[in-house]
Design an enzyme around this catalytic site. Structure first.
Site, mmCIF file in Angstrom:
data_model
loop_
_atom_site.group_PDB
_atom_site.id
_atom_site.type_symbol
_atom_site.label_atom_id
_atom_site.label_comp_id
_atom_site.label_asym_id
_atom_site.label_seq_id
_atom_site.Cartn_x
_atom_site.Cartn_y
_atom_site.Cartn_z
ATOM 1 N N GLU A 342 1.367 -1.077 -0.127
ATOM 2 C CA GLU A 342 0.133 0.164 0.360
ATOM 3 C C GLU A 342 0.505 1.678 0.217
ATOM 4 O OE1 GLU A 342 -2.975 -0.672 1.772
ATOM 5 O OE2 GLU A 342 -4.547 0.908 1.521
ATOM 6 N N GLU A 602 -2.181 0.326 12.884
ATOM 7 C CA GLU A 602 -3.077 0.413 12.750
ATOM 8 C C GLU A 602 -4.446 0.878 13.699
ATOM 9 O OE1 GLU A 602 -3.997 -1.791 9.304
ATOM 10 O OE2 GLU A 602 -5.058 0.033 8.034
HETATM 11 C C1 BGC Z 1 -5.750 2.406 4.998
HETATM 12 C C2 BGC Z 1 -5.350 3.955 5.616
HETATM 13 C C3 BGC Z 1 -6.385 4.574 4.573
HETATM 14 C C4 BGC Z 1 -8.199 3.207 4.107
HETATM 15 C C5 BGC Z 1 -8.843 4.155 3.502
HETATM 16 C C6 BGC Z 1 -6.598 1.925 4.690
HETATM 17 O O1 BGC Z 1 -6.060 0.704 3.729
HETATM 18 O O2 BGC Z 1 -4.526 1.748 4.758
HETATM 19 O O3 BGC Z 1 -4.982 4.204 6.429
HETATM 20 O O4 BGC Z 1 -7.246 5.100 5.196
HETATM 21 O O5 BGC Z 1 -7.171 2.213 4.384
HETATM 22 O O6 BGC Z 1 -9.993 3.817 4.507
#
Ligand code: BGC
Length: 713
Positions: A342, A602
């Site tokens: 990501e 997270e």
């Molecule tokens: C990310 C988040 C992001 C989100 C959006 C995720 O996959 O890691 O930090 O804001 O997607 O919903």
């Protein structure tokens, strides 16, 4: 192009498609037969490059950085005066880098897949003459020792390789591309970390622990035989049985493969980076031990400006983890995480964290450069995407994510006080607000569209990542907030904002007419912190009830968490705010600390009490978002605030608690150092305050107007 440096110069690239992860080395030999007074190399590539002059690296790590390449790409200029001799070779090695995120059929994908590069060497001689050596058909291209490289997958390097397949090249017209001189912070190798231990896991894996989850790469040094192979994997955590765990990297392979040459050698990857605390030695000569390795921490060059310290060791570790979260994710653009497949410039994460970020480090230049990308990505309608650079090509604007367009410029102005920059950002702010007005399905609400909602809220229905707060409520609260910031910015700039003041009133009225009650913590928090309900009393009561009824803890996700403690302390519930800050059981900020975190997770229970992971795929252990709690510690607990933008005048309003014996914070403003400290002595609270500018100090509800100096209360 903002600059003439590449005027009339063509780039070079490989003819035809090459392997996806292939790395190309471009070379040019040239002579300098006169006395040189100065020489420089300007270069950029659609990928990531390493530039060498006569074998010596002159470029900074991961240049040219991560931009919205369809709209802009930075080039760098390096002083190479003392690197040149009579006969010279310049080499530019190009890997796919972040450009590899673009589809191959995209224009940028095509430039990237052919490893397009442009360079110019300018030599100024003492006799006044100038030589320019520019990319053209006389350069050569070949595959090199770096066999493959990819941001997610890692790097392979063959140090024993001697013969390199040469590649047919073509020149490329880049005159239509917006190639701009470096305007962001440079990426730097900031710190070196030595391993703390090496051990064998129950599965028999040989693992090295660096003791800190970090972003960067390893370097190893060893004596080996030609052909020996070293293979390394990276991980952030071990699983509950203490085995190496990489599932949360998803498809990112994050590996290094190195083939040794004969004798002593040293290697570090140069065209990629990893988020990791552990490495697994998958293959290596037996003698390899932990002393052969070190980890190099890499991030954008930012000066540290904020320091927090308390009498509580767990809180101190939390503060430290927040700093590491920022270091790990301020790598050219503010990313969500540095490890899995990501690593994107998620706008919501930046919106949530930017105020904390600006206390911790001087990130004006960093954000201003990223906001240029946000402005470029904002389409004619005013829509700001979820990720910037938007290389995923997602085409929706979520509330709280798109609102970075108003929040970030406003926080920059409050912290650094640069009105000219606010003026530059004003159209971005205005277009964002006008965009919401133009797309909503119902006037004065932000209804319809696609929103992430209270992302990862604990009150999410099972199987969903989105908390149960009403998405239209969240979006409308942010609509109101963005309009209020636009009004403030407009007033600071002397703009006519009458229309937006009216709009704000209408949104607020509609909010009250539509949302008669609030059912989740996040709904209450947004309503309170954004000053929306006609009467706040019932909402405060409800918020406290929701916290108490679920077992005295938060249930908030990305949207509610940043303002949770603010909403409480602004409404007479300061002690409850401290209770949540100091809570150690799940879910809380200190839960991860107690469970050995060295960065911010997270998810509130990335690892649960049984050592199990909450999710295989959405489980980063280096996501800075919840680190936003530091902004409450700086601005409320210690009370360090700007009374005038840029801290021309400060406002210091500390709020001590009996739960913590002592709390201390330092913030280096553009005008000098602010210190705020309180501690308990003989049943009394003592305060030490230092300001470099005039300030209003509020202690126990009493206001003092002070000049620059040190004060005790
Ligand atoms: C990310 C988040 C992001 C989100 C959006 C995720 O996959 O890691 O930090 O804001 O997607 O919903």
């Amino acid at each position: 192009m903002d600059n003439n440096v590449f005027k009339d110069i063509r780039g070079i690239a490989c003819e035809g498609l090459i392997e996806k992860e292939a790395v190309v080395e471009y070379k040019k030999n040239f002579s300098c037969n006169k006395k040189i007074s100065r020489a420089e190399l300007s270069v950029t590539a659609y990928g990531v490059y390493v530039a060498r002059v006569n074998g010596e690296i002159v470029s900074y790590p991961l240049a040219p950085g991560y931009d919205s390449y369809p709209y802009r790409i930075q080039y760098q200029t390096y002083d190479i005066t003392d690197k040149l001799g009579d006969e010279n070779t310049v080499s530019i090695v190009v890997g796919r880098g972040w450009c590899g995120f673009y589809d191959w059929n995209d224009l940028i994908g095509l430039l990237s897949s052919s490893r397009t590069m442009i360079a110019k060497i300018t030599v100024f001689y003492e006799d006044g003459s100038i030589d320019s050596i520019c990319t053209d058909s006389t350069w050569s291209g070949s595959l090199g020792k770096t066999v493959s490289s990819d941001i997610f997958n890692g790097e392979a390097y063959n140090a024993a390789m001697e013969q390199f397949e040469s590649l047919p090249l073509k020149t490329v017209d880049l005159s239509e591309r917006n190639i701009v001189s470096q305007d962001g912070e440079e990426i730097c190798e900031v710190e070196v970390i030595k391993p703390v231990s090496m051990f064998i896991t129950p599965k028999g894996e040989k693992v090295i622990d660096f003791g800190q989850n970090l972003t960067g790469y390893i370097e190893f040094e060893l004596d080996a035989n030609a052909g020996d192979v070293i293979e390394i994997s990276h991980a952030e955590v071990l699983d509950k049985d203490n085995n190496f765990y990489t599932v949360n990297y998803r498809t990112a392979k994050a590996k290094i493969k190195y083939i040794c040459k004969e004798g002593k050698q040293k290697y570090k990857p140069q065209l990629t980076f990893f988020g990791f605390r552990y490495i697994r030695i998958d293959k290596a000569p037996n003698a390899v031990c932990k002393d052969n390795f070190k980890a190099i921490v890499v991030h954008s060059d930012m000066k540290r400006t904020g320091f927090l310290k308390s009498s509580d060791l767990l809180l101190n570790k939390l503060f430290d983890n927040i700093i590491w979260g920022q270091k790990g994710n301020f790598l050219d653009v503010p990313t969500d995480c540095p490890q899995r497949d990501e690593r994107k410039g998620w706008t919501g994460d930046a919106q949530v964290f930017c105020k904390t970020a600006m206390y911790n480090f001087d990130c004006e230049k960093f954000f201003v450069r990223w906001l240029k990308n946000v402005r470029e990505e904002q389409n004619a309608l005013g829509f700001v995407p979820g990720v910037v650079p938007n290389d995923w090509r997602k085409d929706y604007c979520s509330s709280a994510w798109g609102d970075v367009a108003t929040v970030c410029p406003w926080e920059l102005y409050l912290t650094y006080g640069n009105k000219e920059l606010l003026r530059q950002h004003y159209p971005l702010m205005k277009k964002h607000v006008d965009f919401i007005t133009s797309v909503t399905e119902e006037q004065f609400l932000w209804k319809g569209g696609k929103h992430f909602g209270d992302w990862l809220g604990l009150d999410a229905p099972s199987g969903s990542y989105t908390g149960s707060s009403d998405k239209t409520l969240i979006a409308t609260a942010f609509y109101a907030y963005s309009v209020s910031l636009l009004v403030k910015a407009g007033k600071a700039l002397g703009e006519d904002v009458y229309e937006y003041e009216q709009l704000y009133r209408s949104i607020k009225k509609k909010f009250n007419d539509t949302f008669k009650e609030f059912n989740t913590q996040t709904e209450c928090i947004l309503a309170l912190h954004f000053n929306l309900p006609d009467s706040k009393e019932a909402t405060v009561k409800k918020l406290v009830e929701l916290i108490r009824n679920c077992g005295n803890h938060l249930q908030t996700g990305f949207v509610g968490t940043p303002y949770l403690l603010h909403a409480l302390s602004e409404n007479g519930e300061e002690e409850l705010a401290y209770e949540l800050l100091c809570r150690e059981e799940y879910p809380s900020w200190l839960y991860s600390v107690k469970n050995g975190a060295t960065t911010i997770w997270e998810y509130w229970d990335g690892v649960n009490d049984n050592g199990e992971f909450w999710s295989p795929d959405m489980n980063s252990f280096n996501h800075y978002a919840y680190g936003c709690v530091a902004d409450w510690v700086y601005s409320v607990a210690l009370g360090i605030n700007a009374e005038l933008p840029g801290y021309e005048k400060a406002k210091i309003t500390p709020h001590p608690t009996d739960r913590i014996d002592e709390l201390e914070g330092t913030f280096i403003t553009r005008h000098g150092v602010i210190k705020s400290r309180w501690y308990h002595r003989n049943k009394k609270v003592c305060y030490e305050i230092e300001v470099p500018v005039p300030a209003t100090v509020v202690i126990d509800n009493k206001e003092y107007e002070v000049q620059a100096g040190r004060y005790e209360f």
